[in-house]
Design an enzyme around this catalytic site. Structure first.
Site, mmCIF file in Angstrom:
data_model
loop_
_atom_site.group_PDB
_atom_site.id
_atom_site.type_symbol
_atom_site.label_atom_id
_atom_site.label_comp_id
_atom_site.label_asym_id
_atom_site.label_seq_id
_atom_site.Cartn_x
_atom_site.Cartn_y
_atom_site.Cartn_z
ATOM 1 N N ASN A 12 0.798 -1.315 -0.131
ATOM 2 C CA ASN A 12 0.028 0.051 -0.045
ATOM 3 C C ASN A 12 0.810 1.159 0.072
ATOM 4 O OD1 ASN A 12 0.891 -0.827 2.672
ATOM 5 N ND2 ASN A 12 -1.020 0.394 3.429
ATOM 6 N N GLU B 276 0.240 5.294 0.667
ATOM 7 C CA GLU B 276 -0.526 6.246 1.174
ATOM 8 C C GLU B 276 -0.111 7.586 0.725
ATOM 9 O OE1 GLU B 276 -1.108 5.685 5.242
ATOM 10 O OE2 GLU B 276 -2.281 3.696 4.889
ATOM 11 N N GLU C 296 -3.083 -4.689 -2.967
ATOM 12 C CA GLU C 296 -3.367 -5.497 -4.211
ATOM 13 C C GLU C 296 -3.434 -4.924 -5.652
ATOM 14 O OE1 GLU C 296 -4.754 -4.853 -1.422
ATOM 15 O OE2 GLU C 296 -6.077 -6.178 -0.569
ATOM 16 N N CYS D 271 -10.220 -4.882 -0.258
ATOM 17 C CA CYS D 271 -11.553 -3.791 -0.328
ATOM 18 C C CYS D 271 -12.211 -3.955 -1.457
ATOM 19 C CB CYS D 271 -10.976 -2.403 -0.098
ATOM 20 S SG CYS D 271 -10.233 -1.735 -1.729
ATOM 21 N N CYS E 268 -10.634 -3.075 -4.970
ATOM 22 C CA CYS E 268 -9.618 -4.339 -5.428
ATOM 23 C C CYS E 268 -10.149 -5.410 -5.769
ATOM 24 C CB CYS E 268 -8.508 -4.466 -4.129
ATOM 25 S SG CYS E 268 -7.590 -3.075 -3.860
HETATM 26 N N1 THU Z 1 -5.266 -1.568 2.407
HETATM 27 C C1 THU Z 1 -4.639 -2.379 1.624
HETATM 28 O O1 THU Z 1 -3.466 -2.005 0.943
HETATM 29 N N2 THU Z 1 -5.284 -3.513 1.203
HETATM 30 C C2 THU Z 1 -6.204 -3.964 1.707
HETATM 31 O O2 THU Z 1 -6.946 -5.057 1.560
HETATM 32 C C3 THU Z 1 -6.859 -3.401 2.880
HETATM 33 C C4 THU Z 1 -6.289 -1.822 3.113
HETATM 34 C C5 THU Z 1 -4.503 -0.267 3.068
HETATM 35 C C6 THU Z 1 -5.299 1.007 2.378
HETATM 36 C C7 THU Z 1 -4.509 1.899 3.583
HETATM 37 O O3 THU Z 1 -3.330 2.476 3.187
HETATM 38 C C8 THU Z 1 -4.535 1.030 4.741
HETATM 39 O O4 THU Z 1 -4.429 -0.339 4.302
HETATM 40 C C9 THU Z 1 -5.590 1.217 5.723
HETATM 41 O O5 THU Z 1 -6.874 1.057 5.270
#
Ligand code: THU
Length: 128
Positions: A42, A44, A55, A91, A94
């Site tokens: 991830n 941000e 993902e 999520c 994704c």
């Molecule tokens: N996040 C993901 O990268 N994948 C997931 O399956 C769930 C959430 C990340 C997004 C954000 O940077 C952090 O987790 C908190 O939601």
């Protein structure tokens, strides 16, 4: 590649997570039909909608390198710097992007806690 190795790839991918806002680090490893594995984390942003999930990072890397034959993805997430204690599910966005490139009845999603514990779902089970 065995599932255990794909899980290890996701754990490695997680180390690159850029998550200063949530403190929640996620890693993903996407296995393609030719055996290639694309890692993702991830990434941000101060403007939250600009954040990219692990993902989608892995999937977009694959597609941008010409690989759309997705077979399996391993996902691991939890508080940064700690061993993940819970399963981290993808999520809705994704899941939708996975659906674009996968056969939902065959594509496998591995939700992992550590390198020894994971649960397997088909994409169809996660996005009925
Ligand atoms: N996040 C993901 O990268 N994948 C997931 O399956 C769930 C959430 C990340 C997004 C954000 O940077 C952090 O987790 C908190 O939601």
């Amino acid at each position: 590649m065995r599932n255990k190795e794909l899980v290890r790839e996701a754990l490695e991918a997680r180390k690159q997570s850029y998550c200063p806002y949530s403190g929640f680090a996620v890693g993903a490893a996407l296995l393609c039909g030719d055996g290639t594995v694309f890692r993702g984390c991830n990434i941000e942003n101060a403007a939250y909608p600009a954040t990219n999930c692990a993902e989608r990072t892995a999937m977009f890397k694959a597609v941008s390198e010409g690989n759309t034959d997705f077979r399996e993805i391993a996902i691991v997430g939890g508080p940064k710097g700690k061993e993940p204690k819970d399963f981290c599910a993808p999520c809705g966005v994704c899941r939708q992007v996975l659906m674009e490139f996968c056969d939902p009845d065959r594509f496998l999603v591995l939700l992992c806690k550590g390198d020894k514990t994971w649960k397997e779902f088909t994409l169809a089970e996660l996005l009925p």
